[in-house]
Design a protein around this motif. Structure first.
Motif, short mmCIF file in Angstrom:
data_model
loop_
_atom_site.label_atom_id
_atom_site.label_comp_id
_atom_site.label_asym_id
_atom_site.label_seq_id
_atom_site.Cartn_x
_atom_site.Cartn_y
_atom_site.Cartn_z
N ILE A 192 0.83 -1.20 0.00
CA ILE A 192 0.00 0.00 0.00
C ILE A 192 0.87 1.25 0.00
CG2 ILE A 192 -1.70 1.31 1.32
CD1 ILE A 192 -2.84 -1.33 2.31
N GLY A 193 1.92 1.24 0.80
CA GLY A 193 2.77 2.41 0.91
C GLY A 193 3.49 2.74 -0.38
N LEU A 194 4.02 1.71 -1.06
CA LEU A 194 4.80 1.95 -2.27
C LEU A 194 3.95 2.11 -3.51
CD1 LEU A 194 7.75 -0.57 -1.71
CD2 LEU A 194 7.84 1.93 -1.53
N ARG A 195 2.83 1.38 -3.59
CA ARG A 195 2.10 1.35 -4.84
C ARG A 195 0.75 2.04 -4.82
NH1 ARG A 195 3.73 -2.37 -8.61
NH2 ARG A 195 2.25 -1.20 -9.89
N LEU A 196 0.14 2.21 -3.65
CA LEU A 196 -1.20 2.79 -3.59
C LEU A 196 -1.24 4.13 -2.85
CD1 LEU A 196 -3.34 -0.44 -3.07
CD2 LEU A 196 -2.90 0.81 -5.19
N GLY A 197 -0.09 4.65 -2.48
CA GLY A 197 -0.01 6.03 -1.99
C GLY A 197 -0.67 6.32 -0.67
N VAL A 198 -0.65 5.36 0.25
CA VAL A 198 -1.16 5.58 1.60
C VAL A 198 -0.03 5.25 2.57
CG1 VAL A 198 -2.82 4.79 3.35
CG2 VAL A 198 -3.55 5.01 0.96
N PRO A 199 0.27 6.15 3.53
CA PRO A 199 -0.50 7.33 3.94
C PRO A 199 -0.22 8.60 3.13
CG PRO A 199 1.35 7.02 5.41
CD PRO A 199 1.38 5.86 4.47
N GLN A 200 0.74 8.57 2.20
CA GLN A 200 1.04 9.77 1.44
C GLN A 200 1.43 9.39 0.02
OE1 GLN A 200 4.20 11.35 3.82
NE2 GLN A 200 5.74 9.93 3.05
N ALA A 201 1.33 10.37 -0.87
CA ALA A 201 1.68 10.12 -2.27
C ALA A 201 3.13 9.65 -2.37
CB ALA A 201 1.46 11.38 -3.09
N THR A 202 3.39 8.78 -3.35
CA THR A 202 4.72 8.21 -3.50
C THR A 202 5.25 8.44 -4.91
OG1 THR A 202 5.97 6.13 -3.51
CG2 THR A 202 3.63 5.99 -4.02
N ASN A 203 6.58 8.60 -5.01
CA ASN A 203 7.25 8.74 -6.30
C ASN A 203 7.84 7.42 -6.77
OD1 ASN A 203 7.07 11.68 -6.80
ND2 ASN A 203 8.24 11.82 -4.91
N TYR A 204 7.53 6.35 -6.06
CA TYR A 204 8.15 5.04 -6.33
C TYR A 204 7.97 4.61 -7.78
CZ TYR A 204 8.88 -0.03 -5.92
OH TYR A 204 9.31 -1.32 -6.09
N VAL A 205 6.79 4.79 -8.34
CA VAL A 205 6.52 4.43 -9.74
C VAL A 205 6.78 5.61 -10.67
CG1 VAL A 205 4.72 3.74 -11.37
CG2 VAL A 205 4.89 2.60 -9.15
N SER A 206 6.36 6.80 -10.27
CA SER A 206 6.46 7.96 -11.16
C SER A 206 7.91 8.37 -11.42
CB SER A 206 5.69 9.15 -10.59
OG SER A 206 6.19 9.53 -9.31
N LEU A 207 8.86 7.83 -10.65
CA LEU A 207 10.27 8.10 -10.91
C LEU A 207 10.63 7.76 -12.36
CD1 LEU A 207 13.18 8.71 -9.74
CD2 LEU A 207 13.39 6.24 -9.44
N TRP A 208 9.95 6.79 -12.94
CA TRP A 208 10.31 6.29 -14.26
C TRP A 208 9.58 7.02 -15.39
CZ3 TRP A 208 14.54 3.65 -13.82
CH2 TRP A 208 14.81 3.07 -12.56
N ARG A 209 8.85 8.07 -15.04
CA ARG A 209 8.18 8.85 -16.07
C ARG A 209 9.21 9.60 -16.92
NH1 ARG A 209 3.08 9.95 -16.58
NH2 ARG A 209 2.62 9.33 -14.43
N ARG A 210 8.92 9.64 -18.20
CA ARG A 210 9.82 10.31 -19.13
C ARG A 210 9.03 11.23 -20.04
NH1 ARG A 210 9.87 5.23 -19.69
NH2 ARG A 210 12.07 4.84 -19.39
N GLY A 211 9.67 12.24 -20.56
CA GLY A 211 9.00 13.16 -21.49
C GLY A 211 9.84 14.38 -21.73
N ASP A 212 9.83 14.87 -22.97
CA ASP A 212 10.57 16.07 -23.36
C ASP A 212 12.05 15.97 -22.99
OD1 ASP A 212 8.21 17.25 -24.32
OD2 ASP A 212 7.71 18.03 -22.33
N GLY A 213 12.59 14.75 -23.13
CA GLY A 213 14.01 14.56 -22.85
C GLY A 213 14.38 14.49 -21.38
N PHE A 214 13.37 14.54 -20.49
CA PHE A 214 13.63 14.51 -19.05
C PHE A 214 13.48 13.09 -18.51
CE2 PHE A 214 12.04 14.83 -14.64
CZ PHE A 214 13.15 15.43 -14.07
N GLU A 215 14.48 12.61 -17.80
CA GLU A 215 14.45 11.28 -17.21
C GLU A 215 14.68 11.42 -15.72
OE1 GLU A 215 17.52 9.36 -19.46
OE2 GLU A 215 16.17 8.83 -21.09
N ALA A 216 13.59 11.32 -14.94
CA ALA A 216 13.65 11.63 -13.50
C ALA A 216 14.63 10.72 -12.76
CB ALA A 216 12.25 11.51 -12.90
#
Length: 235
Positions: A192-216
């Motif tokens: 829940i903590g890593l994948r479903l954002g409880v108790p707070q939002a998580t960057n665990y998955v969104s770290l891998w978002r890419r776009g406009d040449g930006f790789e977090a």
């Protein structure tokens, strides 16, 4: 002694799996409730997609496969449906980087494997003592890219595992995941903590978002944030 026999007898495998499953479900529901959320658990009507149950909080859902082993002894690797682990096409923008290309499949589920490890000595004394271990492709990618160090999994071994997933030819293919590839966690609530954002939002998955040449995942503040999120769940 009876509990040890129950946990080791070959003809009790289904009952053993249901026992640890229901304990994990209790822990998941309690953790969610502690933060004011209702966790819903459903099981597939037909067991053919590689997951044992679906966990939902609000409209966020996640497929989870259970594995159980007894220590000392017991299995040290498990064959997992590749499609259960690989992110789906619609999540291709957050597919972990494998050799410069995001990892995704049309039929992917971006699921989790939860390993329940039973303590043999405790079971022989009539006590069910469990340790938990977590695996998904995002954790493997974090190890492969040096974001977090794993005790028994090298970055190269993590990358090789991701490549095996990438190279599977069909949704029914399986990949062997060794015990060394799992993250030790304090409780099933890590899901829940890593994948479903409880108790707070998580960057665990969104770290891998890419776009406009930006790789977090290449930027240290983002890497540090995710490293801390992962390490907060270690025992």
């Amino acid at each position: 002694m009876y509990l040890l026999e129950f946990c080791t007898a070959g003809d009790r495998s289904v009952g053993r799996e249901r026992l640890v499953y229901h304990k994990a479900v209790y822990d998941l529901k309690l953790f969610a409730a502690t933060y004011g959320h209702e966790a819903q658990v459903t099981e597939p009507e037909i067991d053919n997609l590689g997951h044992d149950f679906t966990l939902s909080i609000g409209r966020d859902t996640l497929n989870i496969q259970n594995k159980a082993a007894i220590r000392p002894g017991g299995a040290t690797s498990w064959d997992i449906h590749a499609a259960h682990l690989v992110p789906p096409f619609q999540d291709r923008d957050i597919g972990p980087d494998v050799d410069g290309v995001p990892l995704f499949w049309p039929e992917g589920a971006s699921g989790v494997v939860l390993l329940h490890e039973i303590d043999r000595d405790a079971a022989s004394a009539g006590v069910l003592n469990l340790r938990y271990f977590y695996f998904d492709v995002y954790y493997a990618a974090a190890v492969a890219h040096g974001i977090v160090e794993a005790e028994d999994l090298s970055p190269q071994a993590a990358l090789d595992l991701l490549r095996k997933l990438r190279d599977c030819k069909s949704a029914s293919d399986r990949v062997t995941v060794p015990k060394a590839a799992f993250l030790p966690v304090k409780s099933p609530a890590a899901i829940i903590g890593l994948r479903l954002g409880v108790p707070q939002a998580t960057n665990y998955v969104s770290l891998w978002r890419r776009g406009d040449g930006f790789e977090a995942w290449t930027v240290e503040p983002f890497r540090t944030t995710v490293r801390n999120e992962i390490m907060s769940w270690r025992p």
